[in-house]
Write an enzyme that holds these catalytic residues in place. Structure first.
Site, PDB file in Angstrom:
ATOM      1  N   ARG A   1     -43.468  30.407  94.236  1.00  0.00           N
ATOM      2  CA  ARG A   1     -42.424  29.639  93.555  1.00  0.00           C
ATOM      3  C   ARG A   1     -41.446  30.541  92.812  1.00  0.00           C
ATOM      4  O   ARG A   1     -40.357  30.109  92.466  1.00  0.00           O
ATOM      5  CB  ARG A   1     -43.065  28.662  92.550  1.00  0.00           C
ATOM      6  CG  ARG A   1     -43.945  27.621  93.199  1.00  0.00           C
ATOM      7  CD  ARG A   1     -44.781  26.899  92.175  1.00  0.00           C
ATOM      8  NE  ARG A   1     -43.997  26.074  91.288  1.00  0.00           N
ATOM      9  CZ  ARG A   1     -43.672  24.805  91.517  1.00  0.00           C
ATOM     10  NH1 ARG A   1     -44.069  24.230  92.636  1.00  0.00           N
ATOM     11  NH2 ARG A   1     -42.969  24.126  90.651  1.00  0.00           N
TER      12      ARG A   1
ATOM     13  N   LYS B   1     -38.574  29.427  94.295  1.00  0.00           N
ATOM     14  CA  LYS B   1     -38.620  28.599  95.497  1.00  0.00           C
ATOM     15  C   LYS B   1     -38.103  27.194  95.212  1.00  0.00           C
ATOM     16  O   LYS B   1     -37.428  26.592  96.020  1.00  0.00           O
ATOM     17  CB  LYS B   1     -40.065  28.543  96.010  1.00  0.00           C
ATOM     18  CG  LYS B   1     -40.248  27.714  97.266  1.00  0.00           C
ATOM     19  CD  LYS B   1     -39.572  28.357  98.451  1.00  0.00           C
ATOM     20  CE  LYS B   1     -39.632  27.526  99.709  1.00  0.00           C
ATOM     21  NZ  LYS B   1     -38.607  27.931 100.671  1.00  0.00           N
TER      22      LYS B   1
ATOM     23  N   CYS C   1     -41.530  28.004  87.379  1.00  0.00           N
ATOM     24  CA  CYS C   1     -42.850  28.170  86.760  1.00  0.00           C
ATOM     25  C   CYS C   1     -43.930  27.428  87.548  1.00  0.00           C
ATOM     26  O   CYS C   1     -43.667  26.385  88.141  1.00  0.00           O
ATOM     27  CB  CYS C   1     -42.845  27.607  85.357  1.00  0.00           C
ATOM     28  SG  CYS C   1     -41.539  28.252  84.326  1.00  0.00           S
TER      29      CYS C   1
ATOM     30  N   TRP D   1     -41.105  31.649  84.994  1.00  0.00           N
ATOM     31  CA  TRP D   1     -39.785  32.066  85.471  1.00  0.00           C
ATOM     32  C   TRP D   1     -38.854  31.867  84.290  1.00  0.00           C
ATOM     33  O   TRP D   1     -38.597  30.728  83.882  1.00  0.00           O
ATOM     34  CB  TRP D   1     -39.376  31.198  86.652  1.00  0.00           C
ATOM     35  CG  TRP D   1     -38.174  31.666  87.407  1.00  0.00           C
ATOM     36  CD1 TRP D   1     -38.145  32.611  88.399  1.00  0.00           C
ATOM     37  CD2 TRP D   1     -36.827  31.195  87.267  1.00  0.00           C
ATOM     38  NE1 TRP D   1     -36.858  32.753  88.864  1.00  0.00           N
ATOM     39  CE2 TRP D   1     -36.033  31.908  88.187  1.00  0.00           C
ATOM     40  CE3 TRP D   1     -36.210  30.257  86.440  1.00  0.00           C
ATOM     41  CZ2 TRP D   1     -34.665  31.702  88.316  1.00  0.00           C
ATOM     42  CZ3 TRP D   1     -34.843  30.050  86.559  1.00  0.00           C
ATOM     43  CH2 TRP D   1     -34.087  30.771  87.499  1.00  0.00           C
TER      44      TRP D   1
ATOM     45  N   GLU E   1     -25.096  30.417 106.214  1.00  0.00           N
ATOM     46  CA  GLU E   1     -26.547  30.504 106.065  1.00  0.00           C
ATOM     47  C   GLU E   1     -27.046  31.913 106.395  1.00  0.00           C
ATOM     48  O   GLU E   1     -27.925  32.449 105.710  1.00  0.00           O
ATOM     49  CB  GLU E   1     -27.218  29.437 106.957  1.00  0.00           C
ATOM     50  CG  GLU E   1     -28.729  29.472 107.013  1.00  0.00           C
ATOM     51  CD  GLU E   1     -29.428  29.268 105.672  1.00  0.00           C
ATOM     52  OE1 GLU E   1     -28.767  28.946 104.666  1.00  0.00           O
ATOM     53  OE2 GLU E   1     -30.654  29.476 105.628  1.00  0.00           O
TER      54      GLU E   1
ATOM     55  N   HIS F   1      -6.796  35.817 106.905  1.00  0.00           N
ATOM     56  CA  HIS F   1      -6.130  35.388 105.668  1.00  0.00           C
ATOM     57  C   HIS F   1      -6.672  36.147 104.456  1.00  0.00           C
ATOM     58  O   HIS F   1      -6.510  35.685 103.320  1.00  0.00           O
ATOM     59  CB  HIS F   1      -6.289  33.880 105.485  1.00  0.00           C
ATOM     60  CG  HIS F   1      -5.666  33.091 106.597  1.00  0.00           C
ATOM     61  ND1 HIS F   1      -4.298  32.982 106.743  1.00  0.00           N
ATOM     62  CD2 HIS F   1      -6.212  32.422 107.647  1.00  0.00           C
ATOM     63  CE1 HIS F   1      -4.039  32.253 107.821  1.00  0.00           C
ATOM     64  NE2 HIS F   1      -5.181  31.914 108.388  1.00  0.00           N
TER      65      HIS F   1
ATOM     66  N   ASN G   1     -43.600  23.806  82.187  1.00  0.00           N
ATOM     67  CA  ASN G   1     -42.535  24.063  83.158  1.00  0.00           C
ATOM     68  C   ASN G   1     -41.401  23.103  82.809  1.00  0.00           C
ATOM     69  O   ASN G   1     -41.641  21.919  82.619  1.00  0.00           O
ATOM     70  CB  ASN G   1     -43.091  23.783  84.569  1.00  0.00           C
ATOM     71  CG  ASN G   1     -42.035  23.887  85.645  1.00  0.00           C
ATOM     72  OD1 ASN G   1     -40.922  24.330  85.401  1.00  0.00           O
ATOM     73  ND2 ASN G   1     -42.397  23.478  86.856  1.00  0.00           N
ATOM     74  N   GLY G   2     -40.184  23.609  82.676  1.00  0.00           N
ATOM     75  CA  GLY G   2     -39.058  22.740  82.318  1.00  0.00           C
ATOM     76  C   GLY G   2     -38.316  23.319  81.123  1.00  0.00           C
ATOM     77  O   GLY G   2     -38.522  24.475  80.748  1.00  0.00           O
TER      78      GLY G   2
ATOM     79  N   LYS H   1     -29.110  34.266 103.766  1.00  0.00           N
ATOM     80  CA  LYS H   1     -30.440  34.835 104.052  1.00  0.00           C
ATOM     81  C   LYS H   1     -30.442  36.324 103.755  1.00  0.00           C
ATOM     82  O   LYS H   1     -31.361  36.851 103.138  1.00  0.00           O
ATOM     83  CB  LYS H   1     -30.850  34.620 105.516  1.00  0.00           C
ATOM     84  CG  LYS H   1     -31.278  33.261 105.939  1.00  0.00           C
ATOM     85  CD  LYS H   1     -32.603  32.786 105.408  1.00  0.00           C
ATOM     86  CE  LYS H   1     -32.463  32.112 104.074  1.00  0.00           C
ATOM     87  NZ  LYS H   1     -32.174  30.723 104.004  1.00  0.00           N
TER      88      LYS H   1
ATOM     89  N   GLU I   1     -30.222  37.095  99.915  1.00  0.00           N
ATOM     90  CA  GLU I   1     -31.409  36.747  99.139  1.00  0.00           C
ATOM     91  C   GLU I   1     -32.516  37.768  99.253  1.00  0.00           C
ATOM     92  O   GLU I   1     -33.170  38.080  98.268  1.00  0.00           O
ATOM     93  CB  GLU I   1     -32.027  35.449  99.678  1.00  0.00           C
ATOM     94  CG  GLU I   1     -31.254  34.229  99.526  1.00  0.00           C
ATOM     95  CD  GLU I   1     -32.071  33.051 100.014  1.00  0.00           C
ATOM     96  OE1 GLU I   1     -32.602  32.346  99.157  1.00  0.00           O
ATOM     97  OE2 GLU I   1     -32.181  32.829 101.239  1.00  0.00           O
TER      98      GLU I   1
HETATM   99  C1  F6R Z   1     -32.346  29.660 100.283  1.00  0.00           C
HETATM  100  C2  F6R Z   1     -33.040  28.600  99.580  1.00  0.00           C
HETATM  101  C3  F6R Z   1     -32.307  27.848  98.530  1.00  0.00           C
HETATM  102  C4  F6R Z   1     -32.656  26.365  98.612  1.00  0.00           C
HETATM  103  C5  F6R Z   1     -32.039  25.585  97.453  1.00  0.00           C
HETATM  104  C6  F6R Z   1     -32.327  24.108  97.552  1.00  0.00           C
HETATM  105  O1  F6R Z   1     -33.149  30.292 101.210  1.00  0.00           O
HETATM  106  O2  F6R Z   1     -34.176  28.330  99.833  1.00  0.00           O
HETATM  107  O3  F6R Z   1     -30.934  28.042  98.607  1.00  0.00           O
HETATM  108  O4  F6R Z   1     -32.204  25.871  99.837  1.00  0.00           O
HETATM  109  O5  F6R Z   1     -32.546  26.074  96.236  1.00  0.00           O
HETATM  110  O6  F6R Z   1     -33.690  23.855  97.559  1.00  0.00           O
HETATM  111  P1  F6R Z   1     -34.287  22.521  98.116  1.00  0.00           P
HETATM  112  O7  F6R Z   1     -33.988  22.451  99.561  1.00  0.00           O
HETATM  113  O8  F6R Z   1     -35.757  22.623  97.839  1.00  0.00           O
HETATM  114  O9  F6R Z   1     -33.642  21.405  97.362  1.00  0.00           O
END
Ligand code: F6R
Length: 611
Positions: free
Chosen positions: A27, A606, A2, A74, A484, A507, A100-101, A488, A491
Site C-alpha cells: 500500500r 497503492k 497506511c 504513509w 499511461e 506545438h 489511517n486517515g 508507468k 512512477e
Molecule cells: C498508477 C496508479 C494510480 C492509480 C490512482 C487511482 O499506476 O496506480 O495512478 O490509478 O491512484 O487509484 P484507483 O484506481 O484505486 O482509484
C-alpha cells in the site's frame, strides 16, 4: 496508504501482526510499529523505515501478548521519523491506537489537550486522537465510551483500532472514510485495512461501513454499532481470492507477475458477459439501471491516475459505439468546480481500489446532484463499490504492485463491453457488434503473444535505462495509452516522461527533441497511420530516437524507427489494450535496470485514501 492490523485471540499477537504488516507493505509506507498488551501494560516498538528494519532492529516478533495492533505509516502530518510512527499511546500509556486517515480538526483538539495540561510526543494528528481518548477515558471509565465520545468530536477520516491494558480482553475498530475489515476466525479476530492481511487466518470478514464500530472480545463475541451507539447488522462475507493471488509465485516482482496475469484477468473480465452470437454484452450489475442507460443524455466518467487514463479510452469507445457524449473528469477536481449534472446524466467512477478518496468525494457530489452513479471497481466490498447505485466488478484479482497494470487492461475490458452494450441499445447493428465481440474474445491470446516476446522489450530497456527524459506519443484512442505509458515510466523508474497527442508535438514539445530524447510512438495500422508516420519522420529529422509500437508485419516502420515492438493486429478500438502491454514491460525493465524498487516506488501509495 497506511496499513492497519489488529489481533486478539489465543495466539501470540506480534508474529501475526508482523505478517499482516508485510502483506500491507504494497500500500506504500515510510514507518512501521507494533503495540502489544501484556501483564497489565502496553508495549510499543516503532520506527521510521521498512517492516524488515522494524523486525531486525527492535525484534518485534518476540513481543509478548495475545492482543496487539500494528501499523505501516504513509506520512501526512509530520515527517517520517520514529516519534511520528504508529502506534500512538495516550498520556497514561495504557491506551494505544493505530490510525489511517486525517483528523482535520486536530489542531483544535490539540489546543484543548495542551490547555488541560497534556503533553504531546509527536507531530501527528493520530497522537492527538489517542491522548484525547485517554482524557475521555478518565471521564467515562470505559474504552468503548471514550472512543465513541472522541470520534463524535472528530472531523475528518479514520480507520482505526484501539487497545488498552485497562481492558485487555477488548479491541475496538472504527471507520469513517478509510477502509477497515474485520476477520472473524475461530476464537480470534483480526482487523486490517484490507483482506490481504486477513486471508491467511480466515475467509470470513465483515467490511465495516462508514461511521461504524466493531467491538470484539477475547471470548469470541463481537458487536457492531454506529459511532452514535445504535446497533447495526453486519453481513459476514467470504473473501473471494486465494492466498496465492497475493504472493509472487516465482516472479521477481508483483508488477511482472501482474503483467503476465493479463491474458487470464482479461478473460475473467469477459467471462459470462460477452455474447458472441448476439454481438452483445450482459452486465448483470447494471440490470437495475438499464432504463437510465437507455435514456442517458450524457455520461461523465470520473477517476484518478491510471484509472483516469482508462476513462479517456472509454470516452472514445462510448462516443464511437453508442454516440453518447462523454466527459472525463479528474475526480480530484470534480467537486471543486460545482459540476453541472443534469437529470439524465450517468456518472461512472472507475477505481481499482474502490477507496480513492477523491473518487469517492466525486461520486458523493454527483449523487447529491441527482445523477445515476455507477462504479467500475476491482476490490469487492470496497467503499466505491458500496456507495454506487450499480456497477461492474473488474475481476482482475488483487493488484499488489503499486503501478497499476492488470487493473488498467481490465478497466478497458469492462469499458469496451459497456460501450458495446450501450451501442447495441442505441442502434449499433448486430454485425458490427459481433465483429467487436469476436475481436474482444481474441484479445487474451493476443496479449499472450506479446508476452512471449518480452526479451525484445528487455533489450530495448537496457539501451535506454540511463535516459533522463522520455516522450510518449499516440493519436486518437491511443493518446491515453501514451499518457499511461509515460505515467508507468515516471512512477517506477523516476525518469521524467510526458505523454502527448502526436500531432501536438510540433506545438511545443518538438523543441525538446535531440539525440538524447527517446520517443515512444503508438504507430499501429489504422486510419491515421500515415499521419503518425509523418510525426515519426519529424522526430527522426531532429535526431530523436524512436521506439515504435507497430502492427505485426509492418515492414515500413522498421526503416524509419530505431526500434519496433510488434503487437498483433486487432480492431482499432481495441489497440489500446494491446499497445499498453509493451509500455508496461518497457517501464518495468527500465526500472529494474536502474535498480529501483519496482513494487514499492518512493512516495507512492497503492490506495490513496486521503484527499
Ligand atoms: C498508477 C496508479 C494510480 C492509480 C490512482 C487511482 O499506476 O496506480 O495512478 O490509478 O491512484 O487509484 P484507483 O484506481 O484505486 O482509484
Amino acid at each position: 496508504m497506511c496499513g492497519i492490523v489488529g489481533y486478539i485471540g489465543p495466539q501470540a499477537a506480534a508474529p501475526i501482526i508482523l505478517n499482516g504488516l508485510r502483506r500491507l507493505e504494497y500500500r506504500g509506507y515510510d514507518s512501521a510499529g507494533i503495540c502489544t498488551v501484556d501483564q497489565g501494560g502496553i508495549e510499543i516498538r516503532k520506527r521510521a523505515g521498512k517492516v524488515a528494519d522494524l523486525e531486525q532492529a527492535l525484534h518485534v516478533s518476540s513481543m509478548p501478548g495475545t492482543t496487539g495492533i500494528g501499523h505501516t505509516r504513509w506520512a501526512t502530518h509530520g515527517v517520517p521519523n520514529d516519534p511520528n510512527a504508529h502506534p500512538h499511546a495516550d498520556a497514561s500509556d495504557t491506551i494505544a491506537l493505530v490510525h489511517n486517515g486525517i483528523i482535520e480538526n486536530y489542531l483544535t483538539i490539540r489546543k484543548k489537550l495542551v490547555k488541560a495540561g497534556y503533553q504531546l510526543r509527536s507531530e501527528t494528528d493520530s497522537e492527538v486522537l489517542a491522548v484525547f481518548i485517554g482524557m475521555l477515558y478518565e471521564q467515562t471509565g470505559s474504552v468503548e465510551q471514550a472512543v465513541r465520545a472522541a470520534l463524535g468530536e472528530v472531523d475528518g477520516t479514520f480507520g482505526l483500532v484501539v487497545v488498552s491494558s485497562r481492558e485487555p480482553d477488548v479491541m475496538i475498530g472504527a471507520r469513517r472514510g478509510s477502509p477497515l475489515v474485520l476477520g472473524i476466525g475461530s476464537g480470534e479476530f483480526i482487523f486490517a485495512s484490507d483482506a490481504s492481511a486477513i486471508i491467511a487466518h480466515t475467509r470470513q470478514v465483515v467490511y465495516l461501513h462508514d461511521n461504524e464500530m466493531a467491538i470484539v472480545h477475547r471470548d469470541g463475541s463481537y458487536v457492531t454499532k454506529t459511532i452514535g451507539n445504535e446497533a447495526t447488522v453486519s453481513a459476514i462475507e467470504e473473501i473471494e481470492f486465494e492466498l496465492d493471488a497475493i504472493e509472487k509465485g516465482g516472479f521477481d516482482h508483483f508488477m511482472l507477475k501482474e503483467i503476465f496475469e493479463q491474458p487470464n484477468t482479461f478473460r475473467d473480465g469477459l467471462r459470462g458477459r460477452l455474447q458472441l452470437e448476439d454481438g452483445n454484452v450482459r452486465l448483470g450489475g447494471l440490470e437495475s439501471v438499464r432504463d437510465a442507460l437507455r435514456t442517458a443524455q450524457r455520461i461523465v466518467i470520473t477517476a484518478c491516475g491510471t484509472s483516469w487514463h482508462a476513462a479517456l479510452v472509454g470516452e472514445y469507445l462510448i462516443e464511437s459505439l453508442a454516440r453518447i457524449p462523454v466527459e472525463v473528469e479528474y475526480a480530484s477536481e470534480f467537486r471543486y468546480r460545482n459540476p453541472i449534472i443534469q437529470p439524465n446524466d450517468v456518472v461512472i467512477a472507475i477505481s481499482q481500489s474502490g477507496e480513492t478518496a477523491d473518487t469517492l468525494a466525486a461520486i458523493r457530489e454527483a449523487k447529491m446532484k441527482g445523477a445515476t452513479v455507477l462504479g467500475m471497481v476491482n476490490v469487492v466490498g470496497s467503499t466505491i463499490a458500496r456507495e454506487t447505485e450499480a456497477g461492474v466488478y473488474l475481476h482482475a484479482g488483487p493488484e499488489i504492485g503499486v503501478a497499476s497494470t492488470k487493473a488498467f487492461t481490465s478497466q478497458l475490458c469492462i469499458l469496451t463491453q459497456f460501450a458495446l452494450l450501450l451501442g447495441r441499445m442505441r442502434g449499433l447493428g448486430q454485425l458490427e457488434g459481433r465483429e467487436l465481440a469476436k475481436e474482444l474474445d481474441a484479445i487474451p491470446a493476443k496479449i499472450q503473444r506479446i508476452l512471449e516476446r518480452v526479451e525484445d522489450v528487455e533489450a530495448i530497456a537496457r539501451e535506454y535505462a540511463s535516459a533522463s527524459n522520455f516522450l510518449y506519443l499516440g493519436r486518437g484512442v491511443n493518446f491515453p495509452v501514451a499518457l499511461e505509458g509515460a505515467l508507468k515510466l515516471k512512477e517506477i523508474s523516476y525518469i521524467h516522461a510526458e505523454g502527448y497527442p502526436a500531432a501536438e508535438m510540433k506545438h511545443g514539445p518538438i523543441a525538446l527533441i535531440d539525440t538524447n530524447m527517446p520517443v515512444v510512438f503508438v504507430a499501429t495500422k489504422d486510419d491515421i497511420y500515415d499521419k503518425i508516420v509523418s510525426n515519426i519522420e519529424e522526430v527522426r529529422a531532429r535526431s530523436g530516437r524512436v521506439i515504435a509500437i507497430a502492427t505485426e508485419g509492418d515492414t515500413h516502420l522498421h526503416s524509419v524507427a530505431n526500434h519496433v515492438i510488434e503487437i498483433p493486429e486487432t480492431h482499432p478500438l481495441l489497440t489500446p489494450i494491446l499497445a499498453s502491454i509493451p509500455m508496461q514491460l518497457l517501464a518495468y525493465y527500465i526500472a529494474v535496470q536502474r535498480g529501483c524498487n519496482v513494487d514499492m516506488p518512493r512516495n507512492l501509495a497503492k490506495s490513496v485514501t486521503v484527499e
